[in-house]
Design a protein around this motif. Structure first.
Motif, PDB file in Angstrom:
ATOM      1  N   GLN A  47      20.858 -11.416  33.548  1.00 38.25           N
ATOM      2  CA  GLN A  47      22.013 -10.667  33.054  1.00 38.25           C
ATOM      3  C   GLN A  47      23.074 -11.624  32.529  1.00 38.25           C
ATOM      4  N   MET A  48      23.389 -11.482  31.243  1.00 33.95           N
ATOM      5  CA  MET A  48      24.407 -12.338  30.629  1.00 33.95           C
ATOM      6  C   MET A  48      25.115 -11.589  29.517  1.00 33.95           C
ATOM      7  N   TYR A  49      26.267 -12.119  29.143  1.00 31.05           N
ATOM      8  CA  TYR A  49      27.017 -11.583  28.017  1.00 31.05           C
ATOM      9  C   TYR A  49      26.356 -11.981  26.697  1.00 31.05           C
ATOM     10  N   VAL A 130      27.970 -19.138  18.091  1.00 28.44           N
ATOM     11  CA  VAL A 130      27.565 -18.441  19.315  1.00 28.44           C
ATOM     12  C   VAL A 130      28.590 -18.668  20.421  1.00 28.44           C
ATOM     13  N   VAL A 131      29.036 -19.903  20.583  1.00 25.63           N
ATOM     14  CA  VAL A 131      30.010 -20.219  21.635  1.00 25.63           C
ATOM     15  C   VAL A 131      31.323 -19.481  21.375  1.00 25.63           C
ATOM     16  N   GLU A 132      31.775 -19.485  20.130  1.00 26.08           N
ATOM     17  CA  GLU A 132      33.026 -18.799  19.786  1.00 26.08           C
ATOM     18  C   GLU A 132      32.902 -17.290  19.997  1.00 26.08           C
ATOM     19  N   LYS A 133      31.806 -16.712  19.550  1.00 24.61           N
ATOM     20  CA  LYS A 133      31.593 -15.261  19.683  1.00 24.61           C
ATOM     21  C   LYS A 133      31.611 -14.834  21.145  1.00 24.61           C
ATOM     22  N   SER A 134      31.066 -15.673  22.003  1.00 14.39           N
ATOM     23  CA  SER A 134      30.999 -15.329  23.429  1.00 14.39           C
ATOM     24  C   SER A 134      32.223 -15.811  24.200  1.00 14.39           C
ATOM     25  N   ASP A 154      30.527 -17.356  29.694  1.00 17.66           N
ATOM     26  CA  ASP A 154      30.769 -16.340  30.721  1.00 17.66           C
ATOM     27  C   ASP A 154      29.518 -15.501  30.908  1.00 17.66           C
ATOM     28  N   LEU A 155      29.232 -15.155  32.132  1.00 21.40           N
ATOM     29  CA  LEU A 155      28.073 -14.315  32.435  1.00 21.40           C
ATOM     30  C   LEU A 155      28.406 -12.831  32.318  1.00 21.40           C
ATOM     31  N   GLN A 156      29.656 -12.475  32.348  1.00 24.50           N
ATOM     32  CA  GLN A 156      30.072 -11.065  32.306  1.00 24.50           C
ATOM     33  C   GLN A 156      30.533 -10.683  30.921  1.00 24.50           C
TER      34      GLN A 156
END
Length: 156
Positions: A47-49, A130-134, A154-156
Motif C-alpha cells: 500500500q502506497m501513495y 514522480v517525486v514532485e507529483k507524490s 509518503d506512504l499515505q
C-alpha cells in the motif's frame, strides 16, 4: 460521460505504451549487469501513495543511469547498492553506484553525455516528476567514487 471514458481509455493506453518502453529498457539492462556487483536490501510495501507505474519509472531510470555510469568504471570497481527502508509513514529509497568522475549535480536533467540528445537526458526529469507529483523529497550526492540518490516518499 462518454468523453470521460474515452479520456481514461487514452490515459491507460499511453501508460501501457510507456510501461512497455520501460520493460524494453529493463531487458536491455539485464544483459549489461554481469560485471557489476549488486547489493539489494529491503522491500516495497504493498500500500502506497505512488502507483506501481511510478515506482517502475523511478527504479528503471535510477538503475539505467547507474548501469550507464558503471560502464565507465574499471570492472573490478563497479557496484550498485539499493537500500529500501520503510518507516510508518515514509518509504526511503537509496541508490548508490560507482562513477568514473564527479557528476555536477546542477546539470542533472539538463544535459546528457550521449550523442543522441533528443532521445536521452529524460531519466532524471522522469524521476523528479514522480517525486514532485507524490510530494516527496530527493537528494543527489556524489564524490570521486560514487553517485547517491536518496528519495523519500509518503506512504499515505
Amino acid at each position: 460521460m462518454q468523453q470521460e471514458k474515452k479520456e481514461n481509455l487514452e490515459k491507460e493506453k499511453n501508460a501501457l505504451a510507456k510501461e512497455r518502453e520501460e520493460l524494453e529498457v529493463a531487458e536491455g539492462l539485464a544483459e549489461e549487469v554481469e560485471d557489476i556487483k549488486w547489493n539489494v536490501c529491503g522491500k516495497i510495501p504493498v500500500q502506497m501513495y505512488v502507483t506501481d507505474f511510478e515506482l517502475c519509472t523511478l527504479f528503471s531510470n535510477l538503475l539505467s543511469n547507474g548501469v550507464e555510469a558503471c560502464k565507465k568504471v574499471e570492472k573490478s570497481k563497479r557496484f550498485i547498492n539499493i537500500d529500501i527502508k520503510r518507516t510508518e509513514e515514509q518509504l526511503v529509497i537509496e541508490v548508490e553506484n560507482s562513477v568514473a568522475e564527479i557528476v555536477p549535480i546542477e546539470t542533472l536533467g539538463k544535459i546528457t553525455t550521449k550523442a543522441d540528445k533528443k532521445n536521452h537526458g529524460l531519466g532524471i526529469k522522469n524521476i523528479l516528476e514522480v517525486v514532485e507529483k507524490s510530494k516527496g523529497q530527493i537528494l543527489f550526492e556524489n564524490d570521486e567514487q560514487a553517485f547517491r540518490t536518496r528519495i523519500v516518499l509518503d506512504l499515505q
